[in-house]
Design a protein around this motif. Structure first.
Motif, PDB file in Angstrom:
ATOM      1  N   VAL A 216       0.842  -1.202   0.000  1.00  0.00           N
ATOM      2  CA  VAL A 216       0.000   0.000   0.000  1.00  0.00           C
ATOM      3  C   VAL A 216       0.871   1.243   0.000  1.00  0.00           C
ATOM      4  CG1 VAL A 216      -1.622   1.353   1.375  1.00  0.00           C
ATOM      5  CG2 VAL A 216      -1.949  -1.116   1.140  1.00  0.00           C
ATOM      6  N   VAL A 217       1.858   1.256   0.888  1.00  0.00           N
ATOM      7  CA  VAL A 217       2.727   2.427   1.001  1.00  0.00           C
ATOM      8  C   VAL A 217       3.514   2.649  -0.294  1.00  0.00           C
ATOM      9  CG1 VAL A 217       4.775   3.308   2.151  1.00  0.00           C
ATOM     10  CG2 VAL A 217       2.921   2.352   3.500  1.00  0.00           C
ATOM     11  N   ALA A 218       4.020   1.562  -0.862  1.00  0.00           N
ATOM     12  CA  ALA A 218       4.860   1.684  -2.055  1.00  0.00           C
ATOM     13  C   ALA A 218       4.037   2.162  -3.245  1.00  0.00           C
ATOM     14  CB  ALA A 218       5.512   0.338  -2.365  1.00  0.00           C
ATOM     15  N   TYR A 219       2.824   1.630  -3.383  1.00  0.00           N
ATOM     16  CA  TYR A 219       1.995   2.041  -4.516  1.00  0.00           C
ATOM     17  C   TYR A 219       1.463   3.448  -4.344  1.00  0.00           C
ATOM     18  CZ  TYR A 219       2.131  -2.054  -7.377  1.00  0.00           C
ATOM     19  OH  TYR A 219       2.557  -3.020  -8.223  1.00  0.00           O
ATOM     20  N   MET A 220       1.315   3.839  -3.074  1.00  0.00           N
ATOM     21  CA  MET A 220       0.859   5.198  -2.812  1.00  0.00           C
ATOM     22  C   MET A 220       1.806   6.203  -3.455  1.00  0.00           C
ATOM     23  SD  MET A 220      -1.600   6.626  -1.311  1.00  0.00           S
ATOM     24  CE  MET A 220      -2.152   5.355  -0.193  1.00  0.00           C
ATOM     25  N   GLU A 221       3.109   5.850  -3.373  1.00  0.00           N
ATOM     26  CA  GLU A 221       4.131   6.754  -3.891  1.00  0.00           C
ATOM     27  C   GLU A 221       3.913   7.044  -5.375  1.00  0.00           C
ATOM     28  OE1 GLU A 221       7.385   7.647  -2.075  1.00  0.00           O
ATOM     29  OE2 GLU A 221       5.862   7.420  -0.519  1.00  0.00           O
ATOM     30  N   THR A 222       3.655   6.000  -6.144  1.00  0.00           N
ATOM     31  CA  THR A 222       3.526   6.170  -7.588  1.00  0.00           C
ATOM     32  C   THR A 222       2.070   6.350  -8.001  1.00  0.00           C
ATOM     33  OG1 THR A 222       3.915   3.809  -7.489  1.00  0.00           O
ATOM     34  CG2 THR A 222       5.552   5.140  -8.621  1.00  0.00           C
ATOM     35  N   GLY A 223       1.187   5.698  -7.287  1.00  0.00           N
ATOM     36  CA  GLY A 223      -0.223   5.695  -7.670  1.00  0.00           C
ATOM     37  C   GLY A 223      -0.850   7.069  -7.679  1.00  0.00           C
ATOM     38  N   VAL A 224      -0.520   7.852  -6.690  1.00  0.00           N
ATOM     39  CA  VAL A 224      -1.115   9.190  -6.588  1.00  0.00           C
ATOM     40  C   VAL A 224      -0.790  10.007  -7.836  1.00  0.00           C
ATOM     41  CG1 VAL A 224      -1.011  11.364  -5.344  1.00  0.00           C
ATOM     42  CG2 VAL A 224      -1.172   9.236  -4.087  1.00  0.00           C
ATOM     43  N   VAL A 225       0.450   9.881  -8.238  1.00  0.00           N
ATOM     44  CA  VAL A 225       0.872  10.614  -9.426  1.00  0.00           C
ATOM     45  C   VAL A 225       0.192  10.031 -10.666  1.00  0.00           C
ATOM     46  CG1 VAL A 225       2.847  11.399 -10.776  1.00  0.00           C
ATOM     47  CG2 VAL A 225       3.074  11.047  -8.311  1.00  0.00           C
ATOM     48  N   ALA A 226       0.047   8.722 -10.676  1.00  0.00           N
ATOM     49  CA  ALA A 226      -0.524   8.051 -11.842  1.00  0.00           C
ATOM     50  C   ALA A 226      -1.956   8.494 -12.122  1.00  0.00           C
ATOM     51  CB  ALA A 226      -0.481   6.529 -11.630  1.00  0.00           C
ATOM     52  N   ILE A 227      -2.741   8.727 -11.060  1.00  0.00           N
ATOM     53  CA  ILE A 227      -4.115   9.145 -11.347  1.00  0.00           C
ATOM     54  C   ILE A 227      -4.200  10.636 -11.657  1.00  0.00           C
ATOM     55  CG2 ILE A 227      -5.303   7.286 -10.098  1.00  0.00           C
ATOM     56  CD1 ILE A 227      -5.737   9.284  -7.812  1.00  0.00           C
ATOM     57  N   GLY A 228      -3.046  11.245 -11.825  1.00  0.00           N
ATOM     58  CA  GLY A 228      -3.051  12.615 -12.312  1.00  0.00           C
ATOM     59  C   GLY A 228      -3.020  13.679 -11.244  1.00  0.00           C
ATOM     60  N   MET A 229      -2.837  13.236  -9.979  1.00  0.00           N
ATOM     61  CA  MET A 229      -2.752  14.245  -8.939  1.00  0.00           C
ATOM     62  C   MET A 229      -1.302  14.614  -8.720  1.00  0.00           C
ATOM     63  SD  MET A 229      -5.502  12.711  -6.300  1.00  0.00           S
ATOM     64  CE  MET A 229      -5.766  14.182  -5.368  1.00  0.00           C
ATOM     65  N   SER A 230      -1.106  15.780  -8.228  1.00  0.00           N
ATOM     66  CA  SER A 230       0.258  16.237  -8.022  1.00  0.00           C
ATOM     67  C   SER A 230       0.897  15.427  -6.888  1.00  0.00           C
ATOM     68  CB  SER A 230       0.242  17.717  -7.666  1.00  0.00           C
ATOM     69  OG  SER A 230       1.394  18.033  -6.936  1.00  0.00           O
TER      70      SER A 230
END
Lengths: 249, 296
Positions: free
Chosen positions: B255-269
């Motif tokens: 969860v923590v690791a994907y949070m790092e990239t995932g947030v950016v992936a959905i287009g959020m800063s």
């Protein structure tokens, strides 16, 4: 009768308070010894010292006539002494089986647990001591059990390890009549197999009924010892006890 | 994770993203899994984030001396264990709370690293030619090898935690240390043991991380401090001791690791990252509340 455990002149201080002052006592094979005394007499300190939780400041401990050094709880258990502590010494979030085998797990070389064997033994034990509920098995957490059932788990632990001396510290506190009777049956059962019991209580009727011999503790000192033949009833024991305590003060 | 898949399917199905996550995720696993032991025993450790750096420093220095990297790795990992024993010993024999003692150790060791290294990083590209590099952090059909090692470490830790006498004693000590002592468990030794294991894990993490980057740098590992602890709690290990989950912690790392990239992936800063980390921690802990409370 040979002495199973003997304490010689045990003194234990906590800061400036002397909890035990030169206490000497012994328990022989096959007898039930009742340790009596008021709250604060030092009963619990004596037990905790006897089983190695507390280290005495001075005095000696002998097991089967041999003096022991560096007495610890682990060593006490290895010498065949099991204790049902006043607070039961349980871990409520852990399963019944883990609690029964706590500190004396059945294990393979390198410390892996014999899980199946432990569970099978625990299930057998809890049926033996009268757990009838289908809802409770060896893997239920102890925290879901009633006070009497928790006591049962603590006793099951002592049974499993085939102790030669079982110490019961205030075992009937907060138990129902039926559960108290169960504890008595257990003590008689242990005695009939030639093993010893050290029974601690402040309910003198309970102690009188069950013991062969009494040790009276007051303010950290042994003030009187007597056999059951010396007194005819619990009332008389009470009188003797009062006289001894008054004299001691 | 689910949200990210819906929000940005085109990014989430690209292997690139997962690969970049999978390169560092195993490193975090090495650090987080032993922390479950620490938390279960009723203690907390913060020093691991610096142990990470110290062990990697030992490794880097020895490699630079021309010693066989395998030997360097073994010595590095052992140094982590020794640091853990020292921190545990300080807590047990110094009778200091683990929070304070490990906080002190955290800064002490990090400070030492800055002083000793003169704030300079160490590069050791030469390990690339050693067979150990391929074995530990090379690629196996495109998969980073460290995933395999982290999985092995997790399985080992699971058995240690649930099926080994050490793990059982960790549970007992965290649940009720007095009872454990009355039943003859050496509570001090168990406490020191969990810190030693945390040190070993942090050392492995540090050395793997250095191998991936061919570089040791003075602040290495410091950023993982709170993330690693967050992963333990998100994974479902409660704070009060006596219970915990190894498998959950690994999910927590995910969860923590994907949070790092995932947030950016959905287009959020990227600035939202920490916000979401915090949100997840709070939701996860609230989830435990409703799922079940502590048994006494």
């Amino acid at each position: 009768m040979s002495s199973l455990i003997e304490l010689k002149k045990i003194t234990k201080k906590f800061g400036g308070v002397t909890a035990l002052n030169s206490v000497s006592m012994d328990v022989s094979t096959g007898e039930v010894v009742g340790l009596i005394g008021d709250n604060g007499a030092g009963k619990s300190t004596l037990i905790l010292t006897l089983v190695g939780v507390h280290e005495p400041d001075s005095g000696e401990i002998y097991i089967r006539g041999e003096k022991v050094k560096g007495w610890t709880t682990a060593k006490a258990r290895d010498s065949g002494i099991e204790t049902v502590f006043q607070d039961r010494a349980l871990c409520p979030q852990q399963s019944i089986v883990w609690n029964i085998f706590m500190g004396k797990e059945l294990k393979y070389p390198f410390g892996l647990i014999k899980e199946k064997k432990q569970i099978a033994e625990a299930n057998k034990l809890i049926r033996e001591i009268g757990f009838t509920s289908e809802l409770i098995d060896a893997e239920s957490p102890v925290g879901n059990l009633s006070g009497g059932e928790r006591q049962g788990v603590a006793i099951a632990r002592a049974i499993y390890n085939n102790a030669e001396l079982i110490i019961l510290d205030e075992p009937t506190t907060a138990l129902s009549l039926l559960e108290t009777q169960k504890v008595f049956d257990f003590v008689n059962n242990v005695k009939s197999t030639g093993r010893s019991v050290l029974f601690i209580g402040h309910n003198i009727y309970h102690v009188y009924d069950i013991s062969d011999r009494f040790i009276l503790l007051d303010r950290g000192e042994v003030v009187h010892q007597l056999d059951k033949e010396d007194v005819k009833s619990s009332e008389e024991l009470m009188k003797v006890m009062k006289a001894a305590v008054d004299k001691h003060h | 994770m689910f949200v990210f898949f819906i929000g940005a399917p085109e990014v989430m199905i690209k292997p690139n993203l997962h690969q970049s996550v999978f390169i560092m995720l195993p490193v975090i696993v090495f650090m987080v899994v032993p922390l479950v032991f620490v938390i279960t025993s009723g203690e907390i450790d913060l020093s691991f984030a610096s142990t990470f750096g110290v062990a990697a420093y030992v490794f880097a220095l020895l490699v630079k001396l021309g010693i066989d990297p395998l030997l360097c790795l073994i010595i590095g990992v052992i140094s982590g264990g020794i640091i853990g024993i020292c921190v545990g010993g300080l807590i047990v024999y110094g009778r200091i709370s683990s929070l304070v003692a490990s906080l002190g150790a955290l800064f002490l060791m990090r400070g030492f690293l800055f002083v000793a290294s003169g704030s300079k990083s160490i590069t050791f590209v030469e390990v690339r030619d050693h067979w150990m590099y391929e074995l530990l952090v090379g690629k196996f059909y495109g998969f980073p090898m460290q995933i395999f090692w982290a999985a092995l470490f997790t399985i080992f830790s699971y058995y240690l935690y649930r099926k080994h006498v050490f793990g059982l004693h960790v549970h007992h000590v965290g649940d009720n240390a007095d009872s454990a002592a009355q039943m003859g468990i050496n509570v001090n030794r168990v406490r020191i043991g969990v810190f030693a294991y945390a040190g070993l894990g942090a050392a492995l993490a540090g050395i793997f991380s250095s191998l991936v980057n061919f570089t040791w740098w003075p602040t290495q590992g410091f950023g993982y401090l709170l993330l690693a602890l967050a992963a333990v709690f998100i994974g479902g290990t409660p704070t009060w001791g006596g219970v915990g989950t190894i498998v959950g912690a690994v999910f927590g790392v995910g969860v923590v690791a994907y949070m790092e990239t995932g947030v950016v992936a959905i287009g959020m800063s990227g600035v939202w990252r920490q916000f979401f980390n915090g949100l997840i921690i709070i939701l996860a802990i609230l989830g435990h509340r409703f799922h079940g409370t502590r048994i006494r």
